[in-house]
Structures are given as C-alpha cells and as structure tokens.
Design an enzyme around this catalytic site. Structure first.
Site, mmCIF file in Angstrom:
data_model
loop_
_atom_site.group_PDB
_atom_site.id
_atom_site.type_symbol
_atom_site.label_atom_id
_atom_site.label_comp_id
_atom_site.label_asym_id
_atom_site.label_seq_id
_atom_site.Cartn_x
_atom_site.Cartn_y
_atom_site.Cartn_z
ATOM 1 N N ASP A 179 -2.682 -4.491 -5.885
ATOM 2 C CA ASP A 179 -3.676 -4.842 -4.861
ATOM 3 C C ASP A 179 -4.757 -5.698 -5.509
ATOM 4 O O ASP A 179 -5.575 -5.206 -6.289
ATOM 5 C CB ASP A 179 -4.256 -3.549 -4.280
ATOM 6 N N GLU A 202 -8.022 -7.939 -4.937
ATOM 7 C CA GLU A 202 -9.113 -8.254 -4.026
ATOM 8 C C GLU A 202 -10.338 -8.667 -4.842
ATOM 9 O O GLU A 202 -10.381 -8.469 -6.063
ATOM 10 C CB GLU A 202 -9.449 -7.034 -3.154
ATOM 11 N N ASP A 234 -0.943 1.938 5.827
ATOM 12 C CA ASP A 234 -1.294 2.263 4.445
ATOM 13 C C ASP A 234 -2.490 3.201 4.469
ATOM 14 O O ASP A 234 -3.365 3.107 5.338
ATOM 15 C CB ASP A 234 -1.570 1.010 3.608
#
Length: 334
Positions: free
Chosen positions: A219, A221, A131
């Site tokens: 994503d 986080e 990625d």
C-alpha cells in the site's frame, strides 16, 4: 594275387576308396598352401592370431568344395578362385543379448500426453469486495458473504511498529465464510528499510498458497504525517518499492499487488512503468471510471469509495471491484 588294400598297380598310396577324391585333396594342399600363407602374411599380427582358426576353417571349406567337385567327369576347380570364395571369418564383438520379451514389454507404451498450459479463465462481470482494518472492529463475515462480497483485503502491518490486533480474526473469519482474502502492508518508506518492513509484514501475514489467498499487497500512499513522498526522491522511492517487492517474490513466489492513486504514482514514482507487470489496486473516488496511471495498462482492483455500507460491519467500509470476473479472481488466488 593282388594284395589286399592295394590297386592294380600294387601301390598302397594309390588305393582310392573315394572315387578318386584323395588325390584331389593332396593336390589342393600342395597348390593351395602357398596362397593361404600369403593371406595370413597380409593380415596384421593381432588379426593373424585371432583369425588363424578361421583360416583353417576356410581351408577345410575349400577342401570340401574341391573334393565335391573332384568326382569323375568334372574338371578340377581353380584353387585360387576357390580360396577367394571361401569365407574367412573376422573377429567381431559378440552380439548383445536381447532382453527377454514379456507381455508387458511387447506392448507399446502409450505416448506421454503433451504438457499444455492451462487455458486462461474467461473474463466476467466485475466482482464486489471490501478492505478492512482494526478500525472496522468485529465483523460478521457470514453476513458479508451473504451481502454478495467475494473478496477482502485485511490490514496486517503499518510501517515498522504497528500490527493490526484484529488481523488474525478478520483474515481467518473471511476465509471461513468463503471469501478470498489477502493481506496488505501500509508502507512508510522514510522510516526504515524495505527489507525490514517486508520481512515484518510477511511474518505477520503468513501467506499460504491454499487457493483462497490473494498475493500480498504493498500500500503506497503519501506520508500521512507530513504529506509528500517521505522525503525521498523518485529514484529512491522506486528502489525502495523494487526491494520490497523482490522480498515478497522471494518468500511467496508472487508479485505483490500495488495499491496507489494516480497522483501518488505520478509525483512520487515518476509514472514509472517498471512495475507494469504487477496487478494494480487503484484508489479513485467519486468517478464513473478511474484514470489509470501511466506505467500500467489497466487497473485490476478499484477502490471506489471509503463510505460503503455492508451487512455484518457496523462502520463505513471501503468498497472495491475486481474487474475481470470471479473465475480470474480465483485464478489469481492460486
């Protein structure tokens, strides 16, 4: 002299040129007329009119029967029995005209094949991928492909304001080199609504169902500025994630891939299983086998290091595996 057309009695009405059948006909009319009248009276008025002609036909049939049986040496039939035996046609719906038979219509059409679900692709050995983001700079994707990498995720957007300036060249370059590619969004739930971030991400990512594109990625986080869960409760984080994923599903028809690590899923998402049907991209470094967060049955993608070296990229790169093999990876990209 006996007058012409008379019998020996001299009575013209008794002249019989049919072997004695005319008297039988007269007797039938005299004896059968009352019975036929009774039959007509028993029919409803509508049927009586409709069948009047039919009754007349029946009477003629019976007369014929009587005459045929009235030859010399035979006894007269019972008029009532003969009337009952004579058919009295009833009005009926005219039969539908049959469609003309042609060679094409006479041949039986082959049965349609039963719709069958495509069999699941067989699992295979893990597939290597990477990625990337704007931090990786210019990439020679042909070298990445030659280095054995089969897929990549490319950062598209971050929060509500940042867009990867290299997204287009990285995303297209990977596909042109034969890699399967997908876009990801770095979520910042505390800064704006899930709808706003999802719309912006999808507008940038430009998802295409071309057989070479992985589902969009959310994503998740910890807050990179303050740590923790962006000041939101577990319930608020779950609702934000749910809303973002619903928008992805609405616009692409795909369930978003969820990127997370075990501690974030436990602390910020409460180990919920509400997203267990989504593919999991699990971040877990320096371990031989990652620990799967509660709420998921297994991992699909595993980001196992951030310090990888890949031909065609001058900087360190995140390395990943897809667990189920290339055939299933290609199936996921449909």
């Amino acid at each position: 002299m006996i007058p012409e057309h008379t019998n020996e009695t001299g009575n013209p009405e008794d002249n019989d040129h049919s072997g004695g059948q005319a008297p039988a006909a007269r007797r039938f009319r005299e004896r059968g007329a009352p019975f036929l009248t009774v039959l007509r009276e028993k029919l409803p008025a509508s049927r009586r009119r409709a069948t009047q002609a039919g009754v007349a036909v029946a009477a003629v049939g019976v007369i014929g029967l009587m005459i045929g049986c009235g030859s010399p040496g035979q006894s007269e039939p019972n008029v009532q029995d003969a009337a009952l035996q004579a058919p009295i046609p009833s009005p009926s719906v005219p039969p539908q005209q049959a469609a003309p038979v042609t060679p094409e219509s006479s041949a039986a059409a082959p049965p349609a094949p039963d719709a069958q679900a495509e069999p699941e692709a067989p699992p295979g050995p893990p597939v290597e991928g990477i990625d990337v983001s704007n931090h990786n700079g210019e990439i020679d994707w042909s070298q990445v492909a030659a280095d054995g990498k089969k897929f990549t995720f490319v950062l598209a957007t971050d929060g509500t304001s940042f867009t990867n300036p290299r997204y287009g060249e990285q995303y297209r370059g990977a596909k042109e080199a034969g890699l399967i590619a997908g876009a990801y969004h770095f979520a910042r739930p505390g800064s704006s609504s899930a709808e706003e971030q999802a719309e912006r991400f999808l507008d940038t990512a430009d998802y295409q169902a071309d057989g070479k594109t992985l589902p969009p990625v959310l994503d998740l986080e910890v807050d990179p500025k303050a740590g923790g869960c962006y000041g939101l409760s577990v319930d608020q984080m779950q609702q934000w994630t749910k809303t973002f994923n619903e928008k992805v599903k609405e616009r692409t028809g795909k369930d978003a891939i969820i990127y997370a690590n075990p501690s974030f899923w436990r602390e910020c998402m409460g180990s919920t299983d509400a997203f267990g049907n989504h593919a999991l991209w699990l971040a877990s470094y320096d371990v031989d086998s990652p620990s799967v967060p509660n709420g998921f049955g297994d991992w699909d993608f595993w980001q196992y290091t951030s310090k990888g070296k890949v031909a065609g990229i001058s900087t360190n790169t995140d390395l990943n595996q897809y667990k189920e093999g290339l055939a299933r990876l290609e199936r996921l990209a449909r």
